[in-house]
Design a protein around this motif. Structure first.
Motif, PDB file in Angstrom:
ATOM      1  N   ALA A  40       7.504 -69.928  38.181  1.00 11.13           N
ATOM      2  CA  ALA A  40       8.821 -69.697  38.778  1.00 11.13           C
ATOM      3  C   ALA A  40       9.300 -70.848  39.658  1.00 11.13           C
ATOM      4  CB  ALA A  40       8.841 -68.394  39.562  1.00 11.13           C
ATOM      5  N   SER A  41       8.721 -72.015  39.485  1.00 10.33           N
ATOM      6  CA  SER A  41       9.222 -73.188  40.197  1.00 10.33           C
ATOM      7  C   SER A  41      10.002 -74.046  39.219  1.00 10.33           C
ATOM      8  CB  SER A  41       8.069 -73.981  40.812  1.00 10.33           C
ATOM      9  OG  SER A  41       7.230 -74.479  39.804  1.00 10.33           O
ATOM     10  N   ARG A  42      10.588 -75.116  39.724  1.00 16.59           N
ATOM     11  CA  ARG A  42      11.355 -75.991  38.859  1.00 16.59           C
ATOM     12  C   ARG A  42      10.973 -77.436  39.107  1.00 16.59           C
ATOM     13  NH1 ARG A  42      17.394 -76.471  41.465  1.00 16.59           N
ATOM     14  NH2 ARG A  42      16.681 -77.388  43.400  1.00 16.59           N
ATOM     15  N   GLU A  43      11.182 -78.239  38.076  1.00 20.42           N
ATOM     16  CA  GLU A  43      10.889 -79.670  38.150  1.00 20.42           C
ATOM     17  C   GLU A  43      12.138 -80.414  37.694  1.00 20.42           C
ATOM     18  OE1 GLU A  43       7.650 -82.801  36.325  1.00 20.42           O
ATOM     19  OE2 GLU A  43       8.027 -80.923  35.275  1.00 20.42           O
ATOM     20  N   ILE A  44      12.643 -81.310  38.542  1.00 21.70           N
ATOM     21  CA  ILE A  44      13.829 -82.082  38.193  1.00 21.70           C
ATOM     22  C   ILE A  44      13.446 -83.116  37.140  1.00 21.70           C
ATOM     23  CG2 ILE A  44      15.620 -83.631  39.042  1.00 21.70           C
ATOM     24  CD1 ILE A  44      15.910 -80.799  40.078  1.00 21.70           C
ATOM     25  N   VAL A  45      14.138 -83.079  36.007  1.00 26.72           N
ATOM     26  CA  VAL A  45      13.851 -83.977  34.897  1.00 26.72           C
ATOM     27  C   VAL A  45      14.738 -85.212  34.946  1.00 26.72           C
ATOM     28  CG1 VAL A  45      13.835 -84.159  32.385  1.00 26.72           C
ATOM     29  CG2 VAL A  45      13.105 -82.050  33.482  1.00 26.72           C
ATOM     30  N   ALA A  46      16.035 -85.014  35.246  1.00 34.07           N
ATOM     31  CA  ALA A  46      16.989 -86.125  35.266  1.00 34.07           C
ATOM     32  C   ALA A  46      18.147 -85.781  36.183  1.00 34.07           C
ATOM     33  CB  ALA A  46      17.492 -86.413  33.857  1.00 34.07           C
ATOM     34  N   ARG A  47      18.843 -86.818  36.662  1.00 33.11           N
ATOM     35  CA  ARG A  47      20.007 -86.645  37.523  1.00 33.11           C
ATOM     36  C   ARG A  47      21.214 -87.347  36.914  1.00 33.11           C
ATOM     37  NH1 ARG A  47      18.639 -84.406  42.177  1.00 33.11           N
ATOM     38  NH2 ARG A  47      16.492 -84.568  42.851  1.00 33.11           N
ATOM     39  N   PHE A  48      22.394 -86.764  37.150  1.00 36.33           N
ATOM     40  CA  PHE A  48      23.623 -87.297  36.566  1.00 36.33           C
ATOM     41  C   PHE A  48      24.752 -87.236  37.583  1.00 36.33           C
ATOM     42  CE2 PHE A  48      20.990 -85.587  33.245  1.00 36.33           C
ATOM     43  CZ  PHE A  48      20.990 -86.594  32.302  1.00 36.33           C
ATOM     44  N   ARG A  49      25.756 -88.072  37.366  1.00 36.59           N
ATOM     45  CA  ARG A  49      26.929 -88.066  38.230  1.00 36.59           C
ATOM     46  C   ARG A  49      27.918 -86.978  37.855  1.00 36.59           C
ATOM     47  NH1 ARG A  49      28.535 -94.344  39.387  1.00 36.59           N
ATOM     48  NH2 ARG A  49      26.536 -94.894  40.308  1.00 36.59           N
ATOM     49  N   SER A  50      27.937 -86.566  36.603  1.00 40.92           N
ATOM     50  CA  SER A  50      28.906 -85.552  36.180  1.00 40.92           C
ATOM     51  C   SER A  50      28.209 -84.406  35.458  1.00 40.92           C
ATOM     52  CB  SER A  50      29.965 -86.173  35.259  1.00 40.92           C
ATOM     53  OG  SER A  50      29.411 -86.481  34.005  1.00 40.92           O
ATOM     54  N   ARG A  51      28.828 -83.250  35.526  1.00 40.12           N
ATOM     55  CA  ARG A  51      28.306 -82.065  34.844  1.00 40.12           C
ATOM     56  C   ARG A  51      28.357 -82.271  33.327  1.00 40.12           C
ATOM     57  NH1 ARG A  51      27.589 -76.126  35.571  1.00 40.12           N
ATOM     58  NH2 ARG A  51      26.896 -75.635  33.492  1.00 40.12           N
ATOM     59  N   TYR A  52      29.385 -82.951  32.862  1.00 40.77           N
ATOM     60  CA  TYR A  52      29.550 -83.212  31.438  1.00 40.77           C
ATOM     61  C   TYR A  52      28.362 -84.007  30.884  1.00 40.77           C
ATOM     62  CZ  TYR A  52      31.658 -84.870  27.098  1.00 40.77           C
ATOM     63  OH  TYR A  52      31.897 -85.152  25.784  1.00 40.77           O
ATOM     64  N   ASP A  53      27.927 -85.034  31.613  1.00 43.04           N
ATOM     65  CA  ASP A  53      26.771 -85.819  31.176  1.00 43.04           C
ATOM     66  C   ASP A  53      25.501 -84.977  31.170  1.00 43.04           C
ATOM     67  OD1 ASP A  53      28.380 -88.045  30.883  1.00 43.04           O
ATOM     68  OD2 ASP A  53      27.843 -88.901  32.835  1.00 43.04           O
ATOM     69  N   ALA A  54      25.344 -84.128  32.182  1.00 44.03           N
ATOM     70  CA  ALA A  54      24.156 -83.267  32.250  1.00 44.03           C
ATOM     71  C   ALA A  54      24.140 -82.271  31.098  1.00 44.03           C
ATOM     72  CB  ALA A  54      24.118 -82.547  33.590  1.00 44.03           C
ATOM     73  N   ASP A  55      25.299 -81.701  30.777  1.00 42.80           N
ATOM     74  CA  ASP A  55      25.373 -80.756  29.659  1.00 42.80           C
ATOM     75  C   ASP A  55      25.031 -81.430  28.329  1.00 42.80           C
ATOM     76  OD1 ASP A  55      26.029 -78.523  31.166  1.00 42.80           O
ATOM     77  OD2 ASP A  55      28.184 -78.862  30.985  1.00 42.80           O
ATOM     78  N   GLY A  56      25.488 -82.640  28.145  1.00 43.52           N
ATOM     79  CA  GLY A  56      25.175 -83.374  26.920  1.00 43.52           C
ATOM     80  C   GLY A  56      23.697 -83.676  26.800  1.00 43.52           C
ATOM     81  N   TYR A  57      23.073 -84.045  27.916  1.00 42.84           N
ATOM     82  CA  TYR A  57      21.649 -84.379  27.866  1.00 42.84           C
ATOM     83  C   TYR A  57      20.785 -83.135  27.707  1.00 42.84           C
ATOM     84  CZ  TYR A  57      17.393 -86.981  28.716  1.00 42.84           C
ATOM     85  OH  TYR A  57      16.152 -87.565  28.579  1.00 42.84           O
ATOM     86  N   ILE A  58      21.238 -82.011  28.249  1.00 40.70           N
ATOM     87  CA  ILE A  58      20.441 -80.790  28.096  1.00 40.70           C
ATOM     88  C   ILE A  58      20.446 -80.327  26.638  1.00 40.70           C
ATOM     89  CG2 ILE A  58      22.126 -78.961  28.551  1.00 40.70           C
ATOM     90  CD1 ILE A  58      20.030 -77.715  30.396  1.00 40.70           C
ATOM     91  N   GLN A  59      21.535 -80.562  25.924  1.00 39.75           N
ATOM     92  CA  GLN A  59      21.559 -80.252  24.492  1.00 39.75           C
ATOM     93  C   GLN A  59      20.533 -81.100  23.750  1.00 39.75           C
ATOM     94  OE1 GLN A  59      25.589 -80.795  23.186  1.00 39.75           O
ATOM     95  NE2 GLN A  59      26.284 -78.869  24.085  1.00 39.75           N
ATOM     96  N   HIS A  60      20.433 -82.361  24.127  1.00 40.16           N
ATOM     97  CA  HIS A  60      19.437 -83.248  23.513  1.00 40.16           C
ATOM     98  C   HIS A  60      18.019 -82.761  23.833  1.00 40.16           C
ATOM     99  CE1 HIS A  60      17.315 -86.848  22.278  1.00 40.16           C
ATOM    100  NE2 HIS A  60      16.802 -86.934  23.493  1.00 40.16           N
ATOM    101  N   LEU A  61      17.766 -82.401  25.081  1.00 39.54           N
ATOM    102  CA  LEU A  61      16.430 -81.922  25.464  1.00 39.54           C
ATOM    103  C   LEU A  61      16.064 -80.646  24.721  1.00 39.54           C
ATOM    104  CD1 LEU A  61      16.320 -82.487  29.323  1.00 39.54           C
ATOM    105  CD2 LEU A  61      14.978 -83.663  27.583  1.00 39.54           C
ATOM    106  N   ASN A  62      17.015 -79.749  24.535  1.00 41.67           N
ATOM    107  CA  ASN A  62      16.734 -78.501  23.819  1.00 41.67           C
ATOM    108  C   ASN A  62      16.387 -78.753  22.360  1.00 41.67           C
ATOM    109  OD1 ASN A  62      17.006 -76.712  25.969  1.00 41.67           O
ATOM    110  ND2 ASN A  62      19.226 -76.622  25.727  1.00 41.67           N
TER     111      ASN A  62
END
Length: 78
Positions: free
Chosen positions: A35-57
């Motif tokens: 139940a803990s979390r680990e930060i994988v990556a950081r982004f300046r915009s939500r749009y960039d984070a959403d795009g990268y999470i699709q790649h990770l999935n």
């Protein structure tokens, strides 16, 4: 023209580094079994984070990731 090789620029990397970290408030966190979390990556915009999470999935289908807004990145580091 010869250059002054003895000149040392003032060390001001720390304030610039802190400012750069504050710019990257959107993060992708991997949810761990305890139940803990680990930060994988950081982004300046939500749009960039959403795009990268699709790649990770696609690359790591058996892991759980979520996009989070991390307003205090230095305190939230695990």
């Amino acid at each position: 023209m010869p250059q002054n090789t003895e000149y040392k620029a003032p060390s001001s990397e720390t304030p610039a580094k802190d400012y750069k970290q504050r710019l990257n408030s959107w993060a992708i966190a991997r949810l761990l079994p305890d139940a803990s979390r680990e930060i994988v990556a950081r982004f300046r915009s939500r749009y960039d984070a959403d795009g990268y999470i699709q790649h990770l999935n696609q690359v790591v289908p058996n892991a759980s990731f979520m996009v989070v807004f991390d307003c205090q990145p230095q305190e939230a580091a695990i």
